[in-house]
Design an enzyme around this catalytic site. Structure first.
Site, PDB file in Angstrom:
ATOM      1  N   ASP A 105       0.533   9.998  -3.439  1.00 48.79           N
ATOM      2  CA  ASP A 105       0.620   8.390  -4.806  1.00 48.79           C
ATOM      3  C   ASP A 105      -0.977   8.082  -4.601  1.00 48.79           C
ATOM      4  O   ASP A 105      -1.460   6.676  -5.128  1.00 48.79           O
ATOM      5  CB  ASP A 105       1.615   7.589  -4.135  1.00 48.79           C
ATOM      6  N   LYS A 113       0.889  -0.718   9.088  1.00 47.57           N
ATOM      7  CA  LYS A 113       0.728  -2.575   8.229  1.00 47.57           C
ATOM      8  C   LYS A 113       0.669  -3.202   9.499  1.00 47.57           C
ATOM      9  O   LYS A 113       1.547  -3.816  10.340  1.00 47.57           O
ATOM     10  CB  LYS A 113       2.153  -2.447   7.712  1.00 47.57           C
ATOM     11  N   ASP A 116      -4.276   3.844  -4.194  1.00 50.85           N
ATOM     12  CA  ASP A 116      -2.797   3.836  -3.955  1.00 50.85           C
ATOM     13  C   ASP A 116      -2.382   3.019  -5.693  1.00 50.85           C
ATOM     14  O   ASP A 116      -2.597   2.096  -5.397  1.00 50.85           O
ATOM     15  CB  ASP A 116      -2.914   3.319  -2.720  1.00 50.85           C
TER      16      ASP A 116
HETATM   17  N1  GDD Z   1       8.946  14.073   1.188  1.00 47.16           N
HETATM   18  C1  GDD Z   1       8.754  13.130   1.772  1.00 47.16           C
HETATM   19  N2  GDD Z   1       9.730  11.978   2.775  1.00 47.16           N
HETATM   20  N3  GDD Z   1       8.326  12.117   1.390  1.00 47.16           N
HETATM   21  C2  GDD Z   1       7.686  11.265   1.933  1.00 47.16           C
HETATM   22  C3  GDD Z   1       8.837  10.462   2.476  1.00 47.16           C
HETATM   23  C4  GDD Z   1       9.723  11.493   2.813  1.00 47.16           C
HETATM   24  O1  GDD Z   1      10.517  11.034   3.755  1.00 47.16           O
HETATM   25  N4  GDD Z   1       8.375   9.260   2.725  1.00 47.16           N
HETATM   26  C5  GDD Z   1       7.000   8.983   1.718  1.00 47.16           C
HETATM   27  N5  GDD Z   1       6.724   9.991   2.058  1.00 47.16           N
HETATM   28  C6  GDD Z   1       5.355  10.504   0.612  1.00 47.16           C
HETATM   29  C7  GDD Z   1       6.009   9.205  -0.563  1.00 47.16           C
HETATM   30  O2  GDD Z   1       6.094   9.644  -1.563  1.00 47.16           O
HETATM   31  C8  GDD Z   1       3.645   8.644  -0.880  1.00 47.16           C
HETATM   32  O3  GDD Z   1       3.736   9.713  -1.660  1.00 47.16           O
HETATM   33  C9  GDD Z   1       3.192   8.787   0.757  1.00 47.16           C
HETATM   34  O4  GDD Z   1       4.845   9.876   1.408  1.00 47.16           O
HETATM   35  C10 GDD Z   1       2.863   7.649   1.967  1.00 47.16           C
HETATM   36  O5  GDD Z   1       4.975   6.923   0.944  1.00 47.16           O
HETATM   37  P1  GDD Z   1       4.388   5.257   0.514  1.00 47.16           P
HETATM   38  O6  GDD Z   1       5.424   4.567   0.926  1.00 47.16           O
HETATM   39  O7  GDD Z   1       3.636   5.055  -0.409  1.00 47.16           O
HETATM   40  O8  GDD Z   1       3.276   4.765   2.156  1.00 47.16           O
HETATM   41  P2  GDD Z   1       2.712   3.357   2.423  1.00 47.16           P
HETATM   42  O9  GDD Z   1       1.517   3.428   0.736  1.00 47.16           O
HETATM   43  O10 GDD Z   1       3.463   2.560   1.995  1.00 47.16           O
HETATM   44  O11 GDD Z   1       1.667   3.558   3.437  1.00 47.16           O
HETATM   45  C11 GDD Z   1       1.103   4.850   3.872  1.00 47.16           C
HETATM   46  O12 GDD Z   1      -0.255   5.045   2.907  1.00 47.16           O
HETATM   47  C12 GDD Z   1      -1.367   4.200   2.846  1.00 47.16           C
HETATM   48  C13 GDD Z   1      -2.308   5.159   2.032  1.00 47.16           C
HETATM   49  O13 GDD Z   1      -1.988   4.538   0.784  1.00 47.16           O
HETATM   50  C14 GDD Z   1       0.470   5.215   5.004  1.00 47.16           C
HETATM   51  O14 GDD Z   1      -0.275   6.184   5.230  1.00 47.16           O
HETATM   52  C15 GDD Z   1      -0.720   4.188   5.598  1.00 47.16           C
HETATM   53  O15 GDD Z   1      -0.751   4.704   6.564  1.00 47.16           O
HETATM   54  C16 GDD Z   1      -1.553   4.070   4.371  1.00 47.16           C
HETATM   55  O16 GDD Z   1      -2.620   3.501   5.163  1.00 47.16           O
HETATM   56 MG    MG Z   2       1.735   4.275  -0.895  1.00 47.16          MG
END
Ligand code: GDD
Ligand code: MG
Length: 346
Positions: A106, A157, A218
């Site tokens: 994303d 976070k 993001d």
């Molecule tokens: N296949 C799979 N399975 N993909 C997953 C799963 C899972 O169980 N959980 C999450 N994802 C994918 C989501 O689709 C997304 O593309 C990505 O992993 C990150 O998940 P988010 O839910 O968007 O996390 P976030 O935005 O709260 O936090 C993450 O991204 C930040 C940057 O945008 C973390 O990696 C943070 O450390 C980072 O700063």
């Molecule tokens: Mg995200």
């Protein structure tokens, strides 16, 4: 070098847009989002790409197929239930033979990935994580490093009092296949809370890459989804220059579309329509004197006479009645119907 794109999240923060469309393929300027990531990988010479899916996988496979239309080879893994970010990487183990670029599915970025890969090799790193500076890191993973770029601490976070560091995890990693051995099989496991702290504990060669002047966003909330459009329309995302802002559509001579806006094929724009800094998907029908500003409208939506749409996101196949006011922050899911004179804001 191979790639794995984590694209299995439910996209809850983008609801209702993600009720029928999983986040990895929400349209950004009328292209499924993952195509921007696929472009970045292809430009860096990485064409062996696995998509790690869980939520509505069939819709993603149907849109992207085997990747041949986009100059890459796509494979898919589908978890029976979400395994977490590191669990998803472990689940794809059978397909991973080489060092792998892992992307959160994303992130819109114009990162120079070739340089990241080169630096990973030069440092003989076990893992490289790309960083991005932000003002408020509370929604991200914070990464503290030393002067040589070694990662010292990873805090997912964090609360404001936990760290003063503003460099966050940009959701792009290069991982040597050996790290797979540090992830348990068949369990939910995350990079952020599991693998990264473990790499630090074991003193592995875990390095950060801080790219100069790079666009990063993001897209996972409605405000940021809209922001991504405005940034692309204004050419703020270098390396992704939009061509063909005008599809093949019917427009009255007395309609006014500014240079920034994108209007896709098969749209109809009636006299007096004004489109400013907006994106219209395929087959939209915009009636007399409607005004659409700073907004994104998905395909086959009809906007009634003298309606005003501003700073809003409208899904597919909606019907927006005449003289409606769809105001800042409105997010209407697919097939929404608004009666004539409805207002979503004062
Ligand atoms: N296949 C799979 N399975 N993909 C997953 C799963 C899972 O169980 N959980 C999450 N994802 C994918 C989501 O689709 C997304 O593309 C990505 O992993 C990150 O998940 P988010 O839910 O968007 O996390 P976030 O935005 O709260 O936090 C993450 O991204 C930040 C940057 O945008 C973390 O990696 C943070 O450390 C980072 O700063
Ligand atoms: Mg995200």
């Amino acid at each position: 070098m191979q790639a794995l794109i984590l694209a299995g999240g439910k996209g809850t923060r983008l609801r209702p847009l993600t009720v029928y469309t999983p986040k990895p393929i929400v349209p950004i300027c009328n292209r499924p989002f993952l195509l921007y990531q696929i472009d970045t990988l292809r430009r860096a010479g990485v064409t062996d790409i696995t998509l790690s899916l869980s939520y509505q996988p069939e819709k993603i496979e149907q849109q992207l197929g085997d990747g041949s239309d986009f100059g890459v080879k796509l494979k898919y893994t589908v978890e029976p239930q979400p395994m977490g970010t590191a669990g998803a990487y472990k689940f794809a183990e059978d397909l991973i033979r080489e060092p792998t670029v892992v992307f959160n599915g994303d992130i819109l970025t114009d990162l120079d990935l070739k340089t990241v890969i080169r630096q990973h090799k030069e440092r003989k790193a076990t893992a490289t994580i790309v960083l991005n500076p932000v003002e408020d890191p509370s929604m991200y993973g914070v990464v503290e490093t030393d002067d040589d770029g070694r990662v010292l601490r990873f805090l997912e976070k964090p609360k404001p009092e936990e760290t003063a560091c503003r460099n966050i995890n940009a959701g792009t990693y290069v991982l040597e296949p050996g790290v797979l051995d540090l992830i348990p099989t068949g369990e939910n496991h995350s990079f952020e809370y599991g693998l990264f702290p473990k790499l630090l504990e074991k003193g592995e060669a875990f390095f950060a890459h801080i790219p100069p002047r790079t666009y990063w966003l993001d897209i996972g909330t409605p405000a940021r989804y809209l922001q991504a459009h405005h940034d692309l329309l204004a050419n703020r995302v270098t390396r992704f220059h939009l061509k063909d802002r005008r599809g093949n559509f019917d427009s009255a001579t007395h309609s006014d579309i500014d240079d920034l806006s994108i209007v896709a094929d098969e749209c109809t724009l009636k006299p007096g329509v004004v489109i400013v800094n907006s994106v219209l998907g395929k087959g939209c029908y915009i009636e007399e004197r409607a005004r659409i500003e700073n907004s994104v409208i998905w395909s086959h939506t009809r906007v009634g006479t003298a309606a005003r749409v501003r700073d809003a996101i409208i899904g597919r196949g909606c019907h927006i009645g005449r003289s409606t006011l769809v105001g800042p922050g409105a997010i209407l899911g697919d097939k929404t119907s608004l009666t004539d004179y409805a207002k979503t804001c004062a």
